[in-house]
Design a protein around this motif. Structure first.
Motif, PDB file in Angstrom:
ATOM      1  N   LEU A 186     -14.374 -23.794  -5.457  1.00 14.14           N
ATOM      2  CA  LEU A 186     -13.821 -22.532  -4.973  1.00 14.14           C
ATOM      3  C   LEU A 186     -14.936 -21.690  -4.371  1.00 14.14           C
ATOM      4  CD1 LEU A 186     -11.569 -21.657  -8.027  1.00 14.14           C
ATOM      5  CD2 LEU A 186     -10.896 -22.806  -5.914  1.00 14.14           C
ATOM      6  N   VAL A 187     -14.655 -21.041  -3.268  1.00 18.05           N
ATOM      7  CA  VAL A 187     -15.614 -20.149  -2.624  1.00 18.05           C
ATOM      8  C   VAL A 187     -14.934 -18.792  -2.490  1.00 18.05           C
ATOM      9  CG1 VAL A 187     -17.045 -19.717  -0.610  1.00 18.05           C
ATOM     10  CG2 VAL A 187     -16.646 -22.065  -1.352  1.00 18.05           C
ATOM     11  N   SER A 188     -15.343 -17.870  -3.349  1.00 17.34           N
ATOM     12  CA  SER A 188     -14.724 -16.540  -3.337  1.00 17.34           C
ATOM     13  C   SER A 188     -15.354 -15.674  -2.256  1.00 17.34           C
ATOM     14  CB  SER A 188     -14.874 -15.875  -4.701  1.00 17.34           C
ATOM     15  OG  SER A 188     -16.241 -15.678  -4.977  1.00 17.34           O
ATOM     16  N   GLY A 189     -14.789 -14.517  -2.044  1.00 15.13           N
ATOM     17  CA  GLY A 189     -15.317 -13.568  -1.071  1.00 15.13           C
ATOM     18  C   GLY A 189     -16.611 -12.932  -1.554  1.00 15.13           C
ATOM     19  N   PRO A 190     -17.105 -11.956  -0.806  1.00 14.78           N
ATOM     20  CA  PRO A 190     -18.385 -11.323  -1.171  1.00 14.78           C
ATOM     21  C   PRO A 190     -18.248 -10.429  -2.403  1.00 14.78           C
ATOM     22  CG  PRO A 190     -17.488 -10.324   0.806  1.00 14.78           C
ATOM     23  CD  PRO A 190     -16.581 -11.457   0.452  1.00 14.78           C
ATOM     24  N   THR A 191     -18.703 -10.940  -3.533  1.00 17.57           N
ATOM     25  CA  THR A 191     -18.585 -10.207  -4.793  1.00 17.57           C
ATOM     26  C   THR A 191     -19.911 -10.098  -5.540  1.00 17.57           C
ATOM     27  OG1 THR A 191     -18.024 -12.227  -5.989  1.00 17.57           O
ATOM     28  CG2 THR A 191     -16.183 -10.939  -5.108  1.00 17.57           C
ATOM     29  N   ALA A 192     -21.012 -10.539  -4.961  1.00 17.03           N
ATOM     30  CA  ALA A 192     -22.279 -10.624  -5.698  1.00 17.03           C
ATOM     31  C   ALA A 192     -22.779  -9.252  -6.155  1.00 17.03           C
ATOM     32  CB  ALA A 192     -23.344 -11.317  -4.861  1.00 17.03           C
ATOM     33  N   PHE A 193     -22.704  -8.257  -5.286  1.00 17.96           N
ATOM     34  CA  PHE A 193     -23.206  -6.938  -5.680  1.00 17.96           C
ATOM     35  C   PHE A 193     -22.382  -6.365  -6.829  1.00 17.96           C
ATOM     36  CE2 PHE A 193     -23.247  -2.268  -5.189  1.00 17.96           C
ATOM     37  CZ  PHE A 193     -24.573  -2.061  -5.536  1.00 17.96           C
ATOM     38  N   ALA A 194     -21.068  -6.429  -6.704  1.00 16.54           N
ATOM     39  CA  ALA A 194     -20.199  -5.907  -7.767  1.00 16.54           C
ATOM     40  C   ALA A 194     -20.402  -6.679  -9.062  1.00 16.54           C
ATOM     41  CB  ALA A 194     -18.735  -5.970  -7.331  1.00 16.54           C
ATOM     42  N   ASP A 195     -20.518  -7.992  -8.977  1.00 21.62           N
ATOM     43  CA  ASP A 195     -20.727  -8.797 -10.182  1.00 21.62           C
ATOM     44  C   ASP A 195     -22.081  -8.505 -10.826  1.00 21.62           C
ATOM     45  OD1 ASP A 195     -18.255  -9.943  -9.840  1.00 21.62           O
ATOM     46  OD2 ASP A 195     -19.016 -11.816  -8.989  1.00 21.62           O
ATOM     47  N   THR A 196     -23.094  -8.234 -10.021  1.00 24.95           N
ATOM     48  CA  THR A 196     -24.419  -7.905 -10.549  1.00 24.95           C
ATOM     49  C   THR A 196     -24.380  -6.568 -11.286  1.00 24.95           C
ATOM     50  OG1 THR A 196     -25.456  -9.117  -8.746  1.00 24.95           O
ATOM     51  CG2 THR A 196     -26.840  -7.561  -9.941  1.00 24.95           C
ATOM     52  N   VAL A 197     -23.716  -5.581 -10.694  1.00 26.85           N
ATOM     53  CA  VAL A 197     -23.596  -4.257 -11.329  1.00 26.85           C
ATOM     54  C   VAL A 197     -22.881  -4.385 -12.664  1.00 26.85           C
ATOM     55  CG1 VAL A 197     -22.488  -1.990 -11.112  1.00 26.85           C
ATOM     56  CG2 VAL A 197     -23.689  -2.982  -9.166  1.00 26.85           C
ATOM     57  N   ILE A 198     -21.781  -5.102 -12.675  1.00 32.69           N
ATOM     58  CA  ILE A 198     -20.995  -5.258 -13.903  1.00 32.69           C
ATOM     59  C   ILE A 198     -21.781  -6.043 -14.946  1.00 32.69           C
ATOM     60  CG2 ILE A 198     -18.912  -6.348 -14.843  1.00 32.69           C
ATOM     61  CD1 ILE A 198     -17.554  -5.603 -12.144  1.00 32.69           C
ATOM     62  N   LYS A 199     -22.493  -7.079 -14.515  1.00 34.21           N
ATOM     63  CA  LYS A 199     -23.279  -7.895 -15.453  1.00 34.21           C
ATOM     64  C   LYS A 199     -24.359  -7.064 -16.136  1.00 34.21           C
ATOM     65  CE  LYS A 199     -26.026 -12.130 -15.637  1.00 34.21           C
ATOM     66  NZ  LYS A 199     -26.552 -13.266 -14.854  1.00 34.21           N
ATOM     67  N   TRP A 200     -24.982  -6.124 -15.410  1.00 30.90           N
ATOM     68  CA  TRP A 200     -26.056  -5.317 -15.985  1.00 30.90           C
ATOM     69  C   TRP A 200     -25.532  -4.278 -16.954  1.00 30.90           C
ATOM     70  CZ3 TRP A 200     -30.960  -5.348 -16.970  1.00 30.90           C
ATOM     71  CH2 TRP A 200     -31.610  -4.171 -17.298  1.00 30.90           C
ATOM     72  N   VAL A 201     -24.464  -3.598 -16.599  1.00 33.58           N
ATOM     73  CA  VAL A 201     -24.013  -2.458 -17.391  1.00 33.58           C
ATOM     74  C   VAL A 201     -23.062  -2.874 -18.507  1.00 33.58           C
ATOM     75  CG1 VAL A 201     -22.834  -0.227 -17.294  1.00 33.58           C
ATOM     76  CG2 VAL A 201     -24.349  -0.903 -15.442  1.00 33.58           C
ATOM     77  N   ASP A 202     -21.945  -3.496 -18.147  1.00 32.64           N
ATOM     78  CA  ASP A 202     -20.928  -3.845 -19.137  1.00 32.64           C
ATOM     79  C   ASP A 202     -20.112  -5.017 -18.607  1.00 32.64           C
ATOM     80  OD1 ASP A 202     -19.071  -3.905 -21.187  1.00 32.64           O
ATOM     81  OD2 ASP A 202     -17.985  -2.125 -20.528  1.00 32.64           O
ATOM     82  N   PRO A 203     -20.319  -6.221 -19.143  1.00 27.13           N
ATOM     83  CA  PRO A 203     -19.608  -7.386 -18.614  1.00 27.13           C
ATOM     84  C   PRO A 203     -18.078  -7.281 -18.673  1.00 27.13           C
ATOM     85  CG  PRO A 203     -21.424  -8.086 -19.990  1.00 27.13           C
ATOM     86  CD  PRO A 203     -21.315  -6.598 -20.134  1.00 27.13           C
ATOM     87  N   LYS A 204     -17.568  -6.389 -19.492  1.00 32.25           N
ATOM     88  CA  LYS A 204     -16.113  -6.222 -19.564  1.00 32.25           C
ATOM     89  C   LYS A 204     -15.634  -4.991 -18.800  1.00 32.25           C
ATOM     90  CE  LYS A 204     -15.927  -8.668 -23.775  1.00 32.25           C
ATOM     91  NZ  LYS A 204     -15.472  -9.079 -24.966  1.00 32.25           N
ATOM     92  N   GLY A 205     -16.548  -4.299 -18.146  1.00 30.27           N
ATOM     93  CA  GLY A 205     -16.207  -3.072 -17.435  1.00 30.27           C
ATOM     94  C   GLY A 205     -15.740  -3.345 -16.016  1.00 30.27           C
TER      95      GLY A 205
END
Length: 185
Positions: A114-133
């Protein structure tokens, strides 16, 4: 510093692109597309630590001090370019690397990849602050962390123009060790 900054940004982009492509390929598109937030902060620190690299030698300091602008203007220009500009540059590198991931893997996509759309920035932000946020609630804290880290490293660039990233990193580690010792006592 134009050439040095372009080389640093190219290196950051290549590291992010390789990481995102390999991560998407190895997890078959089933995981998130986050880059490691520690690399993000490291790369912001590298850019910020170049802020006052012009003060490394006596001749460069003389040229810097006699330039026809006030000290406030010199500091403000460096802060805007290396702190705010460095943060934006790293964010742009993440976005371009994510688009590169999509372009590189798009023709190989299938039911198994699967190749999703551009989500790297959003995923990085969520990974740093709150993985469930969610992205919008995590973004302010992430941006404040980016600003703090870059500001500390530009301060280190002022204090130690030579090898400022290494010396500032060691000072931060010593500070945290001192705080831990004081808390334990």
């Amino acid at each position: 510093n134009k050439r040095l900054m372009l080389l640093v940004m190219l290196g950051i982009y290549l590291v992010f692109a390789a990481g995102l492509i390999m991560g998407n390929y190895l997890n078959r598109g089933m995981g998130n597309n986050a880059v490691d937030p520690m690399f993000t902060f490291l790369f912001m620190g590298i850019i910020s630590s170049l802020g006052f690299a012009g003060l490394a030698s006596k001749g460069k300091r003389m040229n810097y001090l006699i330039s026809p602008s006030s000290t406030v203007e010199k500091f403000t220009a460096n802060a805007l370019i290396y702190v705010i500009g460095g943060i934006v540059a790293v964010f742009l590198c993440i976005g371009l690397a994510d688009l590169t991931r999509i372009a590189a893997l798009w023709f190989f996509r299938s039911d198994d990849l699967l190749v999703s759309g551009p989500t790297a920035f959003a995923d990085t932000v969520i990974k740093w602050v709150d993985p469930k946020g969610d992205f919008w609630s995590c973004l302010p804290e992430f941006l404040l962390n980016c600003l703090w880290w870059s500001s500390v490293l530009i301060l280190g660039s002022i204090l130690w123009p030579k090898h400022s990233l290494l010396k500032t990193g060691l000072a931060i580690i010593a500070y945290f060790i001192l705080v831990i010792i004081l808390v334990l006592i």
